[in-house]
Design a protein around this motif. Structure first.
Motif, PDB file in Angstrom:
ATOM      1  N   LYS A  31      -9.577  23.209   9.923  1.00  0.00           N
ATOM      2  CA  LYS A  31      -9.440  21.640  10.078  1.00  0.00           C
ATOM      3  C   LYS A  31      -8.288  21.336   9.494  1.00  0.00           C
ATOM      4  N   PHE A  33      -5.711  18.080   7.818  1.00  0.00           N
ATOM      5  CA  PHE A  33      -6.095  17.307   6.798  1.00  0.00           C
ATOM      6  C   PHE A  33      -6.704  16.000   7.293  1.00  0.00           C
ATOM      7  N   TRP A  35      -8.697  15.536   9.413  1.00  0.00           N
ATOM      8  CA  TRP A  35     -10.032  15.762   9.902  1.00  0.00           C
ATOM      9  C   TRP A  35     -10.742  15.360   8.542  1.00  0.00           C
ATOM     10  N   TRP A  36     -10.400  16.076   7.434  1.00  0.00           N
ATOM     11  CA  TRP A  36     -10.825  16.132   6.367  1.00  0.00           C
ATOM     12  C   TRP A  36     -11.073  14.389   5.539  1.00  0.00           C
ATOM     13  N   VAL A  39     -13.941  12.542   7.617  1.00  0.00           N
ATOM     14  CA  VAL A  39     -15.172  13.213   7.548  1.00  0.00           C
ATOM     15  C   VAL A  39     -15.515  12.386   6.180  1.00  0.00           C
ATOM     16  N   ALA A  40     -14.558  12.311   5.098  1.00  0.00           N
ATOM     17  CA  ALA A  40     -14.570  11.665   3.570  1.00  0.00           C
ATOM     18  C   ALA A  40     -14.911  10.397   4.103  1.00  0.00           C
ATOM     19  N   ASP A 311     -17.560  14.227  14.637  1.00  0.00           N
ATOM     20  CA  ASP A 311     -16.399  15.360  13.881  1.00  0.00           C
ATOM     21  C   ASP A 311     -16.713  16.305  13.324  1.00  0.00           C
ATOM     22  N   ALA A 312     -18.302  16.253  12.876  1.00  0.00           N
ATOM     23  CA  ALA A 312     -18.940  17.298  12.044  1.00  0.00           C
ATOM     24  C   ALA A 312     -19.844  17.883  13.046  1.00  0.00           C
TER      25      ALA A 312
END
Length: 379
Positions: A31, A33, A35-36, A39-40, A311-312
Motif C-alpha cells: 500500500k 502512502f 492509501w494509509w 484510511v487514517a 479502501d480496506a
C-alpha cells in the motif's frame, strides 16, 4: 476515495476473498502512502462521528428531550449529505494482468448482470425496515441507560454478527469465534446486575431493564444487518463499487427515515416538540444545534464507513466502529458524569478480549489466504 479504486471496482463482498482462475498469477502490491493517509482519515471520521453522535444523543435526553422517534430520525435523517459522494468519478475496470482481483470470463459475466429493479427495491425496503427498528431500539436504550453502559452492551453486535453469519454466510465456529461469543455474552450479562442506583439519570429498575433489552435487540439487529449486507452484495448486487455501497446506505436510510416520520406523526410526539424545545435546559438554539449535530455526526460516521469499505474491507470498517465503542465510555465519564464502577470495568475488559479474539480469527484467515497465493500461487 478514487485512488486505488481500479483494484476495488469488482471487489468481492467478502472481505477476505480473492477471485482468480487457474491460469492467473496473483501479486500483492504494498500500500502506498496516500492509501494509509486515506484510511487514517476515514478511521478518524468513523471514531469521531460515532463519539459525537452518541454523546450528543445522550445530551438531548439529559437536558429535557424525550422524543424517541425524533432522536431516531435525526440519527439517519442527514443521509442527503451522502448524495454529494455520487459526483465522485469512478474509473473503469483496468485490464492489468497483475490486478489482485482477476476474474474468469464466467465470473465477470455473472457480476456484470445488473440486478432487477424489483430485487433492489425488495433489498432496500427490507434493510430499511431493519435499520428503522434498530434506530428506534437504540433511541430507547440511550433514553434509559447511561451512554457508557449502552456502548458496552453494543459490543454484543459482534457475537450476533457471528451467529447470523453462521446461518447466512457459512461462517465457521472456530475456537477463537466461540471464545469471542462467550466473552461478549458474559460482558453484556454482567451489566444486568449493575446497580442502577448509581445511574445519574435516576431511572427505575423497570426502565433500566427495558433500555437493556432494547439495546440488546438493537445490537442483534445490527449484527444481522451486517450479515444481510454481505449476503445481498454477494447474491443480488454482486459488486462493491462506490455507487453500490452508497446505494446500500442511502436508500435504506431513506426508507428508515420515512418510517420514523410516520412513527413521529402517528405517536403524537410531534405535538409536544414545541413545548420540549421551550423547556430544553440549554435553550432553543442549543436544542436545534444539538439535533443538527447528531445528524451531521452520524453522516460523518457513514462517510468514514463507506471509505473504509472501499479502501480496506467491510470487516476493517466494522472493527474500527467497534473500537469507537471503547472510546465513548471514557468521554462519557469526563463530559457527561457517567460513573465507571467495577462492573463496567470488568465488562469492558471482557469486551476487549472478545473483540481481539474475533479480529484475530480473521487475521488467521487472511494469513492463510496470503500463504496460499504468495510467490505466484493460486487458490
Amino acid at each position: 476515495m478514487t485512488d486505488d479504486q481500479e483494484a476495488k471496482e469488482e471487489k468481492s463482498s467478502h472481505p477476505t476473498s480473492i477471485i482468480a482462475d487457474s491460469h492467473a498469477t496473483i501479486t500483492f502490491k504494498p500500500k502506498n502512502f496516500r492509501w494509509w493517509i486515506r484510511v487514517a482519515l476515514y478511521s478518524l471520521f468513523v471514531l469521531s462521528g460515532q463519539l459525537v453522535g452518541a454523546l450528543l444523543g445522550t445530551l438531548y435526553y439529559k437536558k429535557g428531550g424525550n422524543s424517541k422517534w425524533l432522536a431516531a430520525l435525526v440519527s439517519l435523517g442527514g443521509f442527503p449529505i451522502l448524495l454529494l459522494l455520487y459526483f465522485i468519478p469512478t474509473p473503469k475496470q483496468p485490464s492489468d494482468p497483475n490486478n489482485p482481483h482477476i476474474q474468469t470470463d464466467a465470473q465477470a459475466q455473472y457480476q456484470s448482470r445488473s440486478p432487477s429493479l424489483k430485487s433492489l427495491a425488495l433489498v432496500y425496503l427490507s434493510l430499511g425496515t431493519i435499520v428503522a427498528l434498530n434506530g428506534y431500539l437504540s433511541s430507547v436504550g440511550l433514553l434509559y441507560l447511561p451512554v457508557s453502559t449502552y456502548s458496552l452492551i453494543c459490543f454484543s453486535q459482534l457475537a450476533f454478527n457471528a451467529l447470523s453469519s453462521f446461518f447466512l454466510n457459512t461462517q465457521k465456529f472456530t475456537p477463537c469465534i466461540i471464545n469471542s461469543l462467550v466473552l461478549l455474552t458474559i460482558s453484556s450479562t454482567l451489566l444486568v446486575f449493575q446497580s442502577n442506583s448509581k445511574d445519574p439519570t435516576g431511572v427505575s429498575t423497570g426502565k433500566y431493564v427495558l433500555g437493556f433489552v432494547c439495546t440488546i435487540g438493537a445490537s442483534a439487529g445490527y449484527g444481522l444487518l451486517l450479515s444481510l449486507d454481505q449476503l445481498c452484495f454477494r447474491r443480488v448486487i454482486r459488486k462493491e463499487t462506490l455507487r453500490a455501497v452508497l446505494n446500500m446506505s442511502v436508500f435504506p436510510s431513506f426508507v428508515a427515515s420515512a418510517i420514523f416520520v410516520v412513527g413521529l406523526c402517528g405517536s403524537g410526539e410531534w405535538k409536544i416538540l414545541g413545548r420540549e424545545m421551550d423547556g430544553y435546559e440549554l435553550g432553543k438554539v442549543n436544542y436545534v444545534m444539538n439535533l443538527v449535530g447528531v445528524a451531521i455526526a452520524w453522516q460523518v460516521f457513514t462517510i468514514g464507513t463507506v471509505g473504509l469499505i472501499l479502501d480496506a474491507s467491510s470487516l476493517f470498517s466494522d472493527s474500527i466502529s467497534v473500537v469507537g465503542l471503547l472510546i465513548v465510555p471514557i468521554f462519557a465519564v469526563v463530559f457527561l458524569g457517567d460513573k465507571m464502577d467495577g462492573v463496567k470495568v470488568m465488562a469492558m475488559i471482557l469486551a476487549i478480549w472478545g473483540f481481539v479474539s474475533y479480529v484475530y480469527q480473521y487475521y488467521l484467515d487472511d494469513a492463510k489466504k496470503w500463504w496460499m497465493t504468495k510467490d505466484g500461487g493460486v487458490i
